[in-house]
Design a protein around this motif. Sequence first.
Motif, PDB file in Angstrom:
ATOM      1  N   ALA A   9       0.826  -1.202   0.000  1.00 39.12           N
ATOM      2  CA  ALA A   9       0.000   0.000   0.000  1.00 39.12           C
ATOM      3  C   ALA A   9       0.863   1.256   0.000  1.00 39.12           C
ATOM      4  O   ALA A   9       1.925   1.298   0.630  1.00 39.12           O
ATOM      5  CB  ALA A   9      -0.933   0.011   1.211  1.00 39.12           C
ATOM      6  N   ILE A  10       0.379   2.258  -0.715  1.00 37.63           N
ATOM      7  CA  ILE A  10       0.987   3.589  -0.727  1.00 37.63           C
ATOM      8  C   ILE A  10      -0.089   4.584  -0.318  1.00 37.63           C
ATOM      9  O   ILE A  10      -1.160   4.641  -0.930  1.00 37.63           O
ATOM     10  CB  ILE A  10       1.524   3.953  -2.124  1.00 37.63           C
ATOM     11  N   VAL A  11       0.193   5.354   0.728  1.00 45.94           N
ATOM     12  CA  VAL A  11      -0.700   6.422   1.167  1.00 45.94           C
ATOM     13  C   VAL A  11      -0.071   7.753   0.760  1.00 45.94           C
ATOM     14  O   VAL A  11       1.051   8.075   1.166  1.00 45.94           O
ATOM     15  CB  VAL A  11      -0.918   6.386   2.692  1.00 45.94           C
ATOM     16  N   LEU A  12      -0.784   8.518  -0.042  1.00 48.70           N
ATOM     17  CA  LEU A  12      -0.290   9.804  -0.536  1.00 48.70           C
ATOM     18  C   LEU A  12      -0.723  10.899   0.428  1.00 48.70           C
ATOM     19  O   LEU A  12      -1.905  11.202   0.540  1.00 48.70           O
ATOM     20  CB  LEU A  12      -0.838  10.070  -1.935  1.00 48.70           C
ATOM     21  N   ALA A  13       0.252  11.483   1.123  1.00 45.61           N
ATOM     22  CA  ALA A  13      -0.068  12.403   2.215  1.00 45.61           C
ATOM     23  C   ALA A  13       0.703  13.713   2.110  1.00 45.61           C
ATOM     24  O   ALA A  13       0.906  14.392   3.113  1.00 45.61           O
ATOM     25  CB  ALA A  13       0.238  11.729   3.560  1.00 45.61           C
ATOM     26  N   GLY A  14       1.091  14.096   0.905  1.00 45.98           N
ATOM     27  CA  GLY A  14       1.940  15.275   0.769  1.00 45.98           C
ATOM     28  C   GLY A  14       1.313  16.459   0.087  1.00 45.98           C
ATOM     29  O   GLY A  14       2.015  17.356  -0.384  1.00 45.98           O
ATOM     30  N   GLY A  15      -0.024  16.503  -0.001  1.00 51.55           N
ATOM     31  CA  GLY A  15      -0.683  17.612  -0.680  1.00 51.55           C
ATOM     32  C   GLY A  15      -0.580  18.933   0.076  1.00 51.55           C
ATOM     33  O   GLY A  15      -0.267  18.971   1.271  1.00 51.55           O
ATOM     34  N   ARG A  16      -0.890  20.037  -0.623  1.00 54.18           N
ATOM     35  CA  ARG A  16      -0.752  21.371  -0.030  1.00 54.18           C
ATOM     36  C   ARG A  16      -1.947  21.789   0.819  1.00 54.18           C
ATOM     37  O   ARG A  16      -1.849  22.708   1.625  1.00 54.18           O
ATOM     38  CB  ARG A  16      -0.529  22.405  -1.138  1.00 54.18           C
ATOM     39  N   ALA A  17      -3.094  21.187   0.621  1.00 54.87           N
ATOM     40  CA  ALA A  17      -4.293  21.483   1.421  1.00 54.87           C
ATOM     41  C   ALA A  17      -4.628  22.969   1.418  1.00 54.87           C
ATOM     42  O   ALA A  17      -4.952  23.553   2.455  1.00 54.87           O
ATOM     43  CB  ALA A  17      -4.120  20.968   2.852  1.00 54.87           C
ATOM     44  N   THR A  18      -4.581  23.592   0.253  1.00 56.13           N
ATOM     45  CA  THR A  18      -4.812  25.031   0.184  1.00 56.13           C
ATOM     46  C   THR A  18      -6.224  25.415   0.625  1.00 56.13           C
ATOM     47  O   THR A  18      -6.427  26.469   1.230  1.00 56.13           O
ATOM     48  CB  THR A  18      -4.565  25.542  -1.243  1.00 56.13           C
TER      49      THR A  18
END
Length: 208
Positions: A9-18
């Motif tokens: 599994a890969i969890v993508l948790a690096g977004g900017r959350a603007t």
Amino acid sequence: MTAGPTYDAIVLAGGRATRLGGTPKPGVLVGDRTLLDRALTACAGAGRTVVVGPADEVRPVPAGVVVTCEDPPRGGPVAGVAAGLAALSRPGSPDRPGRVLVLAVDVPGAADAVDPLLAAAARHPDADGVHLVRHGRAQWLTGLYRADALAAAAAGLVVHGAPVRRLVAGLTLVEVDDATGASDDVDTWEDVTRLSARHADRPEEAHP
């Protein structure tokens, strides 16, 4: 003898959350649990789990969960997938299972997606991947993919800033209807309120 895990599994948790004013999404509470905790619960059946994002935003994580980050950071989901795949294939790592579960961290209902995705993959063993579709919109970041096909697709791209559409364009994919909203994501504080109410009505899943 019980078979071992059939996917990583890969969890993508690096977004900017603007749209959350820059508040890091991994630590946002939906109900009484963080988005990262919910994502890791969804990955409980995986052989190995990699969280891709800045270490100061995603740690601490349970023992055995790998934390990595795309280089440079904030490179978008395709760069995150590539970094996650690289972490799974580092020298000395055990052979990875044939498939990889890819989840965006901001999908609090992702645990409800895993069994339908596994079932669809079993029905379509020759497909490169399966993913949810919600109201006609492909939810590629709630999907289960052949690791080698995903790695080959990423190798053909400049991954930093690439849209997910380009990553999956050459793959043979099967759509899985998401009638219950398992792929509904958190982009705004209104989403946090709405999805907190939804998940507060349900028994909590076991923590990973």
